[in-house]
Every structure is written in C-alpha cells, then in structure tokens.
Design an enzyme around this catalytic site. Structure first.
Site, PDB file in Angstrom:
ATOM      1  N   GLU A  60      -8.880  24.623   6.167  1.00  0.00           N
ATOM      2  CA  GLU A  60      -8.983  23.531   7.600  1.00  0.00           C
ATOM      3  C   GLU A  60      -8.783  21.959   6.808  1.00  0.00           C
ATOM      4  O   GLU A  60     -10.082  21.663   6.338  1.00  0.00           O
ATOM      5  CB  GLU A  60     -10.073  23.154   8.401  1.00  0.00           C
ATOM      6  CG  GLU A  60      -9.811  22.155   9.703  1.00  0.00           C
ATOM      7  CD  GLU A  60     -10.641  22.567  10.887  1.00  0.00           C
ATOM      8  OE1 GLU A  60     -12.026  23.348  10.841  1.00  0.00           O
ATOM      9  OE2 GLU A  60     -10.497  21.660  11.776  1.00  0.00           O
ATOM     10  N   ARG A 295     -21.140  34.323   1.885  1.00  0.00           N
ATOM     11  CA  ARG A 295     -20.819  32.580   1.261  1.00  0.00           C
ATOM     12  C   ARG A 295     -21.904  32.576  -0.003  1.00  0.00           C
ATOM     13  O   ARG A 295     -23.311  32.783  -0.114  1.00  0.00           O
ATOM     14  CB  ARG A 295     -21.047  31.547   2.330  1.00  0.00           C
ATOM     15  CG  ARG A 295     -22.344  31.833   2.902  1.00  0.00           C
ATOM     16  CD  ARG A 295     -22.165  31.236   4.490  1.00  0.00           C
ATOM     17  NE  ARG A 295     -21.416  29.645   4.223  1.00  0.00           N
ATOM     18  CZ  ARG A 295     -20.281  29.132   4.806  1.00  0.00           C
ATOM     19  NH1 ARG A 295     -19.604  29.910   6.086  1.00  0.00           N
ATOM     20  NH2 ARG A 295     -20.091  28.349   4.213  1.00  0.00           N
ATOM     21  N   LYS A 305     -19.772  21.170   4.985  1.00  0.00           N
ATOM     22  CA  LYS A 305     -19.401  19.866   5.221  1.00  0.00           C
ATOM     23  C   LYS A 305     -19.563  18.852   5.787  1.00  0.00           C
ATOM     24  O   LYS A 305     -19.305  17.097   5.061  1.00  0.00           O
ATOM     25  CB  LYS A 305     -17.863  20.506   5.601  1.00  0.00           C
ATOM     26  CG  LYS A 305     -16.348  19.901   4.882  1.00  0.00           C
ATOM     27  CD  LYS A 305     -15.373  20.996   5.862  1.00  0.00           C
ATOM     28  CE  LYS A 305     -14.433  21.827   5.027  1.00  0.00           C
ATOM     29  NZ  LYS A 305     -13.639  22.466   6.219  1.00  0.00           N
TER      30      LYS A 305
HETATM   31  P1  ATP Z   1     -16.296  24.190   8.662  1.00  0.00           P
HETATM   32  O1  ATP Z   1     -17.623  23.996   8.867  1.00  0.00           O
HETATM   33  O2  ATP Z   1     -15.311  22.893   8.644  1.00  0.00           O
HETATM   34  O3  ATP Z   1     -15.432  25.143   8.525  1.00  0.00           O
HETATM   35  P2  ATP Z   1     -15.884  25.603   5.938  1.00  0.00           P
HETATM   36  O4  ATP Z   1     -16.623  25.204   4.633  1.00  0.00           O
HETATM   37  O5  ATP Z   1     -16.018  26.811   6.817  1.00  0.00           O
HETATM   38  O6  ATP Z   1     -15.927  24.237   6.648  1.00  0.00           O
HETATM   39  P3  ATP Z   1     -13.323  25.985   5.808  1.00  0.00           P
HETATM   40  O7  ATP Z   1     -11.345  25.015   5.316  1.00  0.00           O
HETATM   41  O8  ATP Z   1     -12.955  26.827   7.208  1.00  0.00           O
HETATM   42  O9  ATP Z   1     -14.193  25.412   5.356  1.00  0.00           O
HETATM   43  O10 ATP Z   1     -13.752  26.760   4.505  1.00  0.00           O
HETATM   44  C1  ATP Z   1     -12.289  27.715   4.085  1.00  0.00           C
HETATM   45  C2  ATP Z   1     -12.667  28.896   3.520  1.00  0.00           C
HETATM   46  O11 ATP Z   1     -13.666  28.894   2.619  1.00  0.00           O
HETATM   47  C3  ATP Z   1     -12.923  30.034   4.859  1.00  0.00           C
HETATM   48  O12 ATP Z   1     -11.892  31.078   4.380  1.00  0.00           O
HETATM   49  C4  ATP Z   1     -14.079  29.838   4.445  1.00  0.00           C
HETATM   50  O13 ATP Z   1     -14.715  30.947   4.556  1.00  0.00           O
HETATM   51  C5  ATP Z   1     -14.569  30.161   2.917  1.00  0.00           C
HETATM   52  N1  ATP Z   1     -15.962  29.447   2.592  1.00  0.00           N
HETATM   53  C6  ATP Z   1     -16.447  28.452   3.288  1.00  0.00           C
HETATM   54  N2  ATP Z   1     -17.657  27.944   2.677  1.00  0.00           N
HETATM   55  C7  ATP Z   1     -18.063  28.541   1.801  1.00  0.00           C
HETATM   56  C8  ATP Z   1     -18.851  28.895   0.994  1.00  0.00           C
HETATM   57  N3  ATP Z   1     -19.919  28.796   1.015  1.00  0.00           N
HETATM   58  N4  ATP Z   1     -18.900  29.891   0.470  1.00  0.00           N
HETATM   59  C9  ATP Z   1     -17.598  31.450  -0.037  1.00  0.00           C
HETATM   60  N5  ATP Z   1     -17.086  30.585   1.228  1.00  0.00           N
HETATM   61  C10 ATP Z   1     -16.258  29.511   1.709  1.00  0.00           C
END
Ligand code: ATP
Ligand code: MG
Length: 603
Positions: A60, A295, A305
C-alpha cells in the site's frame, strides 16, 4: 534478481513445495492471459499464460518499505524467478486517504534496488489496484443481482453490536432482506454521491452465525467522499481491502497469493468472494489461492508503519532515509547491500511459525557480502599526529597497499607517505598495559604497508593531553623491499600522511534502539504499565566525527562502499556527498561488538 542460485541449490520451504506440487499437477496450466489484467471472458480469449506461476508484491503506497517488506519481496520475486513465473508489483491503492505518489516512486526504487524485476517477455507487470475500481463495482453489482450482497443502513454502532462475539452469534440486520432491486438502486445512489459518509455500506450476505467472524456479512464497500491520488473525485465509494485484494489477484491471473499469517482467518472469505464472482461469469478459473507465512520480526528495531511514521514525524530520526531506520531507503544510505538482504532472506527461510530474528543475523549478512565486495581503504577516525623525527620535512614517497588482500586481482594502489602522519589516538600509550603491542616509548611497530618505526615519546599540552607522538623511522624496513621482514614486530598500525589526508565527517551509526524489544514490558515493570517504545531509543545511535582519510577517498562516488581497515564497512553517503567531497556512513563494524558492549556506540 541478481544471479541467484538454481532452485535445487536453495533451501526448500513449504511454499516451494506447494509451487512444485502445483506445477507437477498442472493446477494452473489451463490459465490464459490476454496480455494484461482483465475479467474472465477477456483472459479466456487470450493465449495460454506464458508465465508458469504468477505471484505479486502488493504494497500500500502509504509509507516507505521496511526490512519486513524485503522478506516478502525477495520471497515473491524469488519464487517467480525460480519457477518460470513472473512477479507483479502492484500498488494496493484502494484507500484514498493516506496514499501518495512520493511513496509509489520510493517503492519502485526500493524493489529495483533489491534486484527484483517485474518485466517479463510478455510485458511489464506494474499495476495499480485503483485501475480495477470499475471492475470491482461491476462485480459488486453482480453480487447484488445474485443475492450475495445487500446495502445495510444500520449505524456503525448497531453493526458492531449485532456482529456478536467469538462465543455469541451475530444478529441479522433488519436491512438484510432488502430486494436485489432496492439494493442495486441504493448502491448506485451511494456511488453517485447522494448519501453521507457512513450512512450506508454494502455487505456480503454470508452468515451472521459463522464461527469465523470474518464471514459474518463483511462490509465490502463504504462511502468515502475523498479524493484519490490517481482517480481523483471519480468515486464516492471505496472497496474494503478484504474485498479488493482477492479481486486484484484474480484479475492479474495470480496463482499463489502469498501474505502474512494475520490474514489466515480471511482466507475463507477470499475463496468465498472469488467463487461467487466466478459463478457470475466475471472471473476465470482456476482462481488464485492464498498462502500465509510468518512475518519478519527483528530485534532492536520496530517494523510497524505506525511507529516508523511516529519516529519520522516526531523527529527522533532525520527522515525516512535516516541510515538508522529499518527502511530500505535507510539501509541503502547506511551502506547495506541488496546481496546482504538476499543472503538474509535465504538464511532466515520461510515458515509458518512466528519468530524473532536477532539483528546480528542481518548485520552478519551485510558483513559477509561487504567483505567480499568492498575495497579496502585507510581511515583514521580519532586522529593524533605521529611525527617521524628522522624524516626530512619535505620528504614524500609512495607506499603500496592491496585493494583487497583476499582478491589480489583487484590490484594495489599507491598511498603517499611523509614525515607527519595521522594515527589513531588509541594506538599510543605512555605506559602499556599487558599485551599492548602498539606504540609506547621504546617499542617497535610496523606502519602497515609502510615502515617500521621506533617510538620515542610524545608532546603534551598544558592540560596534559597528548598532542603528538614521536618516533624514528627504520629506513631499511619498507614493506615489500628485501630484508624488510627481518624486523620482528608484534604491533601493526594504520596511518595516513597528514599533508595528503582528506579531512572528512564520518557518521558512526549504531542500532536505533538500545534493547532487543523496544516498548516491551521488562522484568520488574509494574503490572499494567505500558512502556513507551521511544524510551528505548539508543542515545548513542549517531555520532559524527572528524576523521582523516587516505587521499583517494576524496574521489569516492556516492554509494561507493569500502572497508576502512580495522574499523568496519563504510559508504559514501548518497545524499550529503558532493563531488570531490564525500562524507561517509558506517554500515557495520568489522565484528559484532554489540553483544559485549551494548549501547556504547563502539568507535
Ligand atoms: P500496514 O500496517 O500499513 O498494512 P504493512 O507493513 O502490512 O503495513 P503493506 O504495504 O500492506 O504494509 O505490505 C505489503 C506486503 O508486505 C504485504 O503483503 C505484507 O504481508 C508484507 N509485509 C509487511 N510487513 C511484513 C513483515 N514484517 N514481514 C514480512 N512481510 C511483510
Ligand atoms: Mg498491510
């Protein structure tokens, strides 16, 4: 990705097994691709999909990518590359409020920097979820027509109460039985902007008694009279993430939709909604399948974030690209390498169980990749003068130093030598402790790649501070000349010629937080007390020092990385460096000094 090993050379994991089994069974073999994302009939008219699998990375664009995203990026792009597929970069920009073009650009840069590509012989695969808004509305109207969705006009409060709890079933909304005609009329009026935000929502009609709360008639559309960074004011309704995401995957022919574990409970809805839309003839089968992995959690940083935004907005760091930030823009300025992230991703693997990875694992990966690639240079970080009293004032000569001791092919470079040199302050003491082999009065020491010198003493100022060290040069001891190794010395120190040195600011960065789990409760904390993660910031995470560097470093280009011998790995800062005047950031120390000396910001 930069030359990664053949699949069989890689450590396998459960996702690789799934992909391999699907390929063997031909699960996705019948898919067709019209050359771009599209609805079922359009895809069906296309040729067989040239990509054996399709994965996607769907950020996002509401912030900068962090180390956790790197895990997801390398996983998705890595699988596609290894199995003859393609990975899409998709901006999941369905939420109008927090998204911005600045983030879009930074994300594209970061994914490229990691060595990943969304190009395929059959085209570029860079997409925006907002391009599918039209289809999402069409699908919602089809769902209404088929009796699978209804407009609910309860208050938010009533909706919450009627949703029930984990132990109690929910209650049907009084609006649940509206006719398809009425629902369609209301939904169209929602779209045309007739109603205020929050007055109506569109919900899937599933089961208010479902044990999985996500199936209790989830909301799929809400009214938001907000301007979107790409579609402007065209839409007054926006899809919920849980509705939009599966559709995005299906339109893009994604085969394996990989996400983090917190979406596990959403999978039944993911399948439900795609099946219903496919039943309406709008999506092609086979449909994408969702798989979850754990994750990345890492010690000594925060990867949420919300908290990263707080660090930036409250100015605890110097922006998103502060080299201490666990963002990819920060890592890049810090001097971390894409290869180091690839090694890290490989080393930590992919599982379904939650784990906390120690920061030293990531730092070791950076050290290993930097050790291989970074040329060696000399830097004196805490300079004091060494005066060689038997060398004439105007004497100059060149010494030779290898660019990389383990890689002779990288050659040697000349380094100027003269009467006055800069050495590290800690390389001289008046009274040596046991085991100290560097400079002290009467001791012989080798100036690395130069001569052996015999220390004669030091000068002090009125306050007793040492301002210069004195020594005598052994003229027949020059490194590499015959007989030079007849001097048996235990100490070997580095130096730069004072007259030729490049005086420069060097930023010594260290871990941003002083404790492994910032903000976590600690032993002895009173019950119910919330710790503020900001209280765990490491006060010594940034130190700027005035160093003296070997003259060739003046010509370093932004992002050139070096090992400063005895000190660690450094990079010419890509933001603050000027032509002929680079400034350097420390990426990592040579060894993990943290375990022995936490929070001290080792020099
Ligand atoms: P938000 O809290 O704003 O949703 P987010 O970290 O999930 O933040 P996104 O932009 O939705 O941000 O994430 C993009 C992709 O990165 C998603 O598929 C998510 O699953 C993956 N992702 C985010 N954080 C992690 C993490 N700590 N480890 C592995 N994958 C991650
Ligand atoms: Mg997210």
């Amino acid at each position: 990705m930069a030359d990664s090993a053949a699949p069989e050379a890689k450590t396998s994991n459960f996702l690789r097994h799934i992909v391999e089994a699907d390929l063997a069974a031909g699960t996705h073999a019948s898919r067709r691709w019209c050359g771009h994302p599209g609805a079922g009939p359009e895809q069906q008219a296309g040729a067989p999909d040239p990509a054996k699998i399709r994965t996607r990375f769907p950020p996002e664009p509401n912030g900068y990518l962090h180390f956790g995203h790197a895990k997801s990026i390398l996983l998705n792009f890595g699988l596609a590359k290894d199995y003859g597929g393609v990975c899409h970069l998709r901006f999941d920009d369905t939420n109008p409020e927090k998204e911005d073009q600045e983030y879009v650009d930074a994300i594209i840069d970061a994914v490229h920097w990691l060595g990943c590509s969304w190009s395929h012989e059959a085209g570029e695969n860079l997409y925006h979820a907002s391009d599918y808004f039209g289809f999402m509305i069409q699908a919602a109207e089809a769902l209404i027509g088929a009796g699978h969705a209804y407009v609910d006009s309860q208050t938010a409060e009533a909706m919450r109460t009627n949703r029930g709890t984990l132990t109690e079933r929910g209650k049907d909304s009084p609006y649940r039985t509206r006719s398809a005609e009425e629902n369609l009329d209301l939904f169209r009026r929602m779209q045309s902007g007739e109603f205020a935000d929050g007055s109506h929502v569109l919900r899937a009609r599933i089961d208010m008694a479902a044990p999985n709360m996500n199936l209790r008639d989830p909301v799929i559309y809400r009214i938001r009279k907000a301007s979107h960074h790409r579609t402007g004011d065209r839409y007054c309704v926006y899809p919920m993430y849980t509705y939009a995401h599966p559709i995005e995957d299906a339109l893009e022919n994604i085969t394996h939709s990989i996400c983090t574990l917190e979406f596990e409970d959403q999978r039944p809805f993911y399948d439900w909604i795609l099946e219903r839309i496919a039943d309406c003839g709008l999506l092609a089968r086979p449909l994408p399948r969702q798989y979850e992995f754990s994750r990345l959690n890492l010690t000594y940083v925060v990867l949420s974030k919300r908290r990263l935004i707080q660090l930036v907005e409250e100015k605890h760091v110097d922006g998103w690209d502060d080299p201490r930030m666990p963002t990819l823009v920060g890592a890049r300025r810090r001097g971390f390498t894409p290869e180091g992230f690839q090694l890290f991703a490989e080393r930590i693997g992919v599982t379904k169980s939650d784990s906390l990875i120690d920061m030293s694992v990531l730092e070791d990966c950076m050290r290993e990749t930097l050790n291989e690639s970074a040329p060696r240079r000399i830097a004196v970080l805490d300079p004091v003068k060494l005066i060689l009293d038997n060398v004439p004032e105007d004497h100059e000569e060149l010494c030779e130093a290898p660019n990389h001791p383990q890689q002779p092919a990288l050659g040697k470079r000349p380094i100027p030598f003269s009467r006055e040199l800069w050495i590290e302050r800690e390389d001289f003491v008046e009274t040596p402790p046991k085991g100290y082999f560097r400079l002290f009065p009467g001791n012989l020491v080798r100036l690395r790649y130069g001569f052996v010198v015999k220390c004669s003493g030091c000068d002090k100022d009125a306050a007793g501070n040492i301002v210069a060290v004195h020594a005598e040069l052994m003229p027949d001891s020059k490194s590499g000349t015959p007989g030079s190794d007849s001097y048996k010395v235990k100490g070997n120190i580095h130096w730069v010629s004072a007259r030729h040195a490049y005086p420069c600011d060097v930023r010594l960065y260290d871990r941003l937080f002083a404790v492994p789990a910032p903000g976590a409760r600690r032993e002895g904390d009173a019950e119910g007390i919330e710790r503020d993660f900001l209280a765990d910031l490491n006060p010594n995470s940034k130190q700027i020092i005035a160093a003296q560097l070997e003259p060739s470093l003046k010509d370093a280009a932004p992002e050139d990385r070096f090992q400063f011998e005895r000190h660690g790995y450094f990079v010419a800062d890509r933001k603050d460096s000027r032509p002929g005047a680079p400034v350097f950031n420390r990426a990592v120390t040579l060894r993990d000094s943290w375990a022995a000396n936490p929070g001290k910001g080792k020099k």
